[in-house]
Design an enzyme around this catalytic site. Sequence first.
Site, PDB file in Angstrom:
ATOM      1  N   SER A 132      -3.967 -15.185 -23.667  1.00  0.00           N
ATOM      2  CA  SER A 132      -3.401 -15.917 -22.538  1.00  0.00           C
ATOM      3  C   SER A 132      -1.890 -15.933 -22.677  1.00  0.00           C
ATOM      4  O   SER A 132      -1.372 -16.121 -23.785  1.00  0.00           O
ATOM      5  CB  SER A 132      -3.940 -17.348 -22.493  1.00  0.00           C
ATOM      6  OG  SER A 132      -3.465 -18.016 -21.343  1.00  0.00           O
ATOM      7  N   GLU A 133      -1.206 -15.717 -21.572  1.00  0.00           N
ATOM      8  CA  GLU A 133       0.242 -15.510 -21.629  1.00  0.00           C
ATOM      9  C   GLU A 133       1.012 -16.728 -22.123  1.00  0.00           C
ATOM     10  O   GLU A 133       2.180 -16.604 -22.503  1.00  0.00           O
ATOM     11  CB  GLU A 133       0.768 -15.093 -20.251  1.00  0.00           C
ATOM     12  CG  GLU A 133       0.669 -16.178 -19.204  1.00  0.00           C
ATOM     13  CD  GLU A 133       0.781 -15.627 -17.798  1.00  0.00           C
ATOM     14  OE1 GLU A 133       1.620 -16.134 -17.056  1.00  0.00           O
ATOM     15  OE2 GLU A 133       0.042 -14.703 -17.442  1.00  0.00           O
TER      16      GLU A 133
END
Length: 218
Positions: free
Chosen positions: A46-47
Amino acid sequence: MALTKEQIAQRIAKEVKNGYYVNLGIGIPTLVANFVRDDIEVDFQSENGILGMGPFPFEGEEDPDLINAGKQTITALPGASFFDSATSFSMIRGQHVDLTILGAMEVAQNGDIANWKIPGKMVKGMGGAMDLVASAENIIVAMMHTNRAGDSKMLKECSLPLTGVNCVKKIVTNLAVLEIRDGKFHLLERAPGVSVEEIKTATEGDMIIPANVPEMIL
């Protein structure tokens, strides 16, 4: 019968291979982690800075310090790692992610994607979507085939501001699985009980339809 959001994620989970590093965008893509086969090892990224996301937590077991890019509470698998945004985007921009799964508001038949802004509506910014579509080699989009008014979201050209150009490889909607090749949508599978005619009616862009279109196996 059209697929639910959970069933779209379930179908996309079949595209995830053993050993993949996979980025999950917000919306339907976050559900994919719930449906990956138990016999393969996959690292979800996840960024906002986590590698090794697991399924959503059960009610009562949420940890408010563990969230994904959409600010939903998540779980972390054994061996998961946490890092800052600079490191996260180094992974993304350095093409160390094998598969990116994103939501979208529109996709064009040449692979353009619009998923960050509707003109006139307030947004905080493009976020990481621009980096993801610019860097990823393999992009699958999870979305509804039409909008709430019944208008197609599978278009000849996107009408909304673009996030990326000529980058989408495959789309899984509530009606069908489509691949983009040679500037056209290619119909690969149809949702159980959904006819080819329904998909044609819901698709504005040019679509190649084989003689026999199999139903999805979820």
